[in-house]
Design an enzyme around this catalytic site. Structure first.
Site, PDB file in Angstrom:
ATOM      1  N   ASP A  17     -41.591  -0.347 -14.177  1.00 62.48           N
ATOM      2  CA  ASP A  17     -40.575   0.673 -14.434  1.00 62.48           C
ATOM      3  C   ASP A  17     -39.913   0.365 -15.779  1.00 62.48           C
ATOM      4  O   ASP A  17     -39.252  -0.664 -15.929  1.00 62.48           O
ATOM      5  CB  ASP A  17     -39.543   0.659 -13.303  1.00 62.48           C
ATOM      6  CG  ASP A  17     -38.587   1.837 -13.365  1.00 62.48           C
ATOM      7  OD1 ASP A  17     -38.805   2.735 -14.197  1.00 62.48           O
ATOM      8  OD2 ASP A  17     -37.622   1.855 -12.580  1.00 62.48           O
ATOM      9  N   ASP A  22     -42.421   7.023 -17.169  1.00 63.32           N
ATOM     10  CA  ASP A  22     -41.966   5.649 -17.373  1.00 63.32           C
ATOM     11  C   ASP A  22     -42.152   4.744 -16.160  1.00 63.32           C
ATOM     12  O   ASP A  22     -41.581   3.649 -16.110  1.00 63.32           O
ATOM     13  CB  ASP A  22     -40.488   5.648 -17.775  1.00 63.32           C
ATOM     14  CG  ASP A  22     -39.584   6.232 -16.698  1.00 63.32           C
ATOM     15  OD1 ASP A  22     -40.088   6.950 -15.810  1.00 63.32           O
ATOM     16  OD2 ASP A  22     -38.370   5.970 -16.743  1.00 63.32           O
ATOM     17  N   GLU A  23     -42.966   5.145 -15.213  1.00 64.90           N
ATOM     18  CA  GLU A  23     -43.056   4.390 -13.964  1.00 64.90           C
ATOM     19  C   GLU A  23     -44.441   4.549 -13.347  1.00 64.90           C
ATOM     20  O   GLU A  23     -45.005   5.639 -13.358  1.00 64.90           O
ATOM     21  CB  GLU A  23     -41.982   4.909 -12.999  1.00 64.90           C
ATOM     22  CG  GLU A  23     -41.873   4.201 -11.684  1.00 64.90           C
ATOM     23  CD  GLU A  23     -40.808   4.823 -10.796  1.00 64.90           C
ATOM     24  OE1 GLU A  23     -40.574   4.273  -9.708  1.00 64.90           O
ATOM     25  OE2 GLU A  23     -40.229   5.873 -11.169  1.00 64.90           O
TER      26      GLU A  23
END
Length: 365
Positions: free
Chosen positions: A15, A110-111
């Protein structure tokens, strides 16, 4: 019930740390070390899409109104989202992931989850792979990422959030049961405020309390989620890491602290909902053609209305205008307690964005 944990799986959850804000601070020297909010505006309009860690110290967070952000941090700096830049950075990050495994399940820009049980480079250690990924993201992109390493997705995701920013947390098989027993119920993913309050009213405060409940009681109290809680508190999560995970819709909704009947107030809320939803769509790199409006009245009657357009929704204002058109067709002489909008019918191929919209012949009213 005997607890059986698959000890052979090696799952990493990664993350990025305050992704949008961190990219902006990286690219603009005058923003470094300062509290910034991506999205929103200094005139108090709109909502925050992301906040830097400097802003979070004041209590500023995503989905917060600009007005509230300014109250908490009067010297906050608002920046305009640069989703094209964030997408380019995300593509580079994903390329780094793919150096180690093809089993990458992105959850957003983003993860992602990675299954490195059989990694490409035959490193063998998920912890070492996580270290290398962190180093490569730092050296190639000058950004930091937090990682959680364990034997399943649930534990890995919790672990990645434990030592942010720039954290690396490993929870091995021998520690999972003790870890889950000590975990507060509000830390369980899928447990929101309402569910957490209900659990506390039943005397369930930690995993150890949850573990004492029978399967039948958890099903009776929480429906299908009860089965998930029963399994996960025992460390059991067999969900696979699925590349190219298909999501049918993305939506957002708010339950109001008081029932609302003024049209202007509903329009303002709808505008904020469309802004937040567009941010989620951009973060997930999704474009869709069908918008659905959901309204729950004070008498708990629920109405949903959908409309499809010929091209994908390309900006927040188009979504708002279509949602507003649907709202104005509803019965508005009753108070409203909840409102939400969602986008579906995704177009995954890369196509040119279409500015403006046209109603199609399909209209589910």
């Amino acid at each position: 019930m005997e607890t059986i944990i698959d000890k052979k799986r090696k799952i990493i959850h990664l993350d990025m740390d305050a992704f949008f804000a961190s990219v902006d601070q990286r690219d603009f020297e005058d923003l470094r070390g300062k509290p910034i909010a991506v999205g929103g505006s200094p005139d108090g309009r709109g909502v925050v899409a992301a906040a830097s860690y400097e802003a979070r110290k004041y209590g500023v967070k995503s989905a917060m109104s600009s007005i509230q952000a300014l109250k908490l941090c009067p010297h906050i700096i608002f920046t305009r989202p640069r989703f094209d830049v964030y997408k380019q950075v995300s593509d580079h990050i994903r390329a780094i992931f793919n150096r180690y495994t093809d089993l990458v399940e992105p959850l957003s820009l983003d993860e992602a989850f990675l299954d490195v049980s059989d990694d490409k480079q035959q490193i063998g250690s998920a912890l070492e792979i996580a270290r290398r990924i962190k180093r490569e993201i730092k050296s190639e992109l000058n950004l930091t990422v937090s990682a959680g390493v364990s034997v399943n997705k649930f534990i890995a995701k919790i672990a990645s959030d434990m030592n942010k920013p720039d954290g690396l947390t490993f929870i091995g098989p021998s520690k999972i049961l003790t870890f889950m027993e000590e975990l507060p119920v509000e830390k369980f993913f899928g447990v929101g405020k309402v569910t957490a309050n209900k659990m506390r009213s039943l005397g369930i405060f930690k995993g150890m309390d949850l573990k004492k409940q029978s399967h039948a009681d958890l099903i009776r109290w929480f429906g299908k989620s009860g089965d998930f809680f029963y399994q996960i508190v025992r460390g059991i999560d067999d969900r696979a890491v699925v590349p190219n995970r298909i999501r049918k819709s993305i939506g957002i909704e708010d339950t109001f602290s008081h029932d609302i009947e003024q049209l202007e107030e509903l329009k303002s809320i709808l505008h904020d909902l469309s802004t937040r939803l567009y941010g989620r769509l951009e973060k997930g790199d999704k474009r869709g053609r069908t918008l659905t409006l959901k309204v729950k009245y004070a008498d708990f009657t629920v109405l949903t209305r959908s409309i499809s357009i010929l091209q994908i929704f390309s900006n927040q204002e188009d979504m708002y205008q279509v949602a507003l058109a649907l709202l104005l067709k509803l019965e508005l002489d009753k108070k409203v307690r909840l409102m939400g909008i969602s986008i579906s019918n995704f177009q995954d191929e890369k196509i040119e964005r279409f500015e403006g919209y046209q109603l199609s012949l399909f209209e589910d009213m």
